[in-house]
Design an enzyme around this catalytic site. Sequence first.
Site, PDB file in Angstrom:
ATOM      1  CB  CYS A  49      -0.911  -0.013   1.220  1.00 20.28           C
ATOM      2  SG  CYS A  49      -1.939   1.466   1.390  1.00 20.28           S
ATOM      3  CB  CYS A  52      -0.310   2.284   5.647  1.00 15.45           C
ATOM      4  SG  CYS A  52      -1.051   0.744   5.056  1.00 15.45           S
ATOM      5  CB  CYS A  98      -5.195  -0.627   2.541  1.00 16.78           C
ATOM      6  SG  CYS A  98      -3.877  -1.024   3.722  1.00 16.78           S
ATOM      7  CB  CYS A 101      -4.091   3.087   5.879  1.00 18.98           C
ATOM      8  SG  CYS A 101      -3.928   2.841   4.093  1.00 18.98           S
ATOM      9  CB  CYS A 121      -9.063  -4.675 -11.358  1.00 17.37           C
ATOM     10  SG  CYS A 121      -8.729  -3.695 -12.784  1.00 17.37           S
TER      11      CYS A 121
END
Length: 135
Positions: A49, A52, A98, A101, A121
Amino acid sequence: MNEQKTGKTEEQWRASLTPEQFAICRCSATEPPFSGKWYRHKELGTYVCVACRTPLFSSETKYDSGSGWPSFFQPIKRGGINLVPDKTHGMHRTEVRCAECDSHLGHVFPDGPKPTGLRYCINSLALDFEPSKGL
C-alpha cells in the site's frame, strides 16, 4: 475515510501522498487504464500500500488481464484487504480497500484465472513495490 482507524487527518494524508495518490487512495478515484507504473511491471517482489506500506500482493500472483490495470488473482493474506460493496456509477461491484489504512485500492471481479477465479484490479497509484532481496 476513517480518521479514527488511521490517526491521520485529511491534511496529513494530503501532505504524505501526491495529489493523484490522494484522489485514488482517499477519494476512491481511478487512474486511466494502461497508464499505471506497475501495469506491465515484471520484477519479483511485493506490492505494498502506497499510503501505509502494508504488504498486499505478491508478484507471483500478478498476471496480465488485459484490463489496463495491475491484476492479481489473490492477496498476500486475507486480512490485508477489506472488500466493500460498491454501488456507485450505477454498477454493482466489490471495492478493495487496505485493511490497515482504509485506502481505496481498486475492485475485485469474478473473472480471474485459477486457482481463485478472481481478478483484483488495482490502481498503480495505490501501490508501491518492494523488490525481492537476492540471496
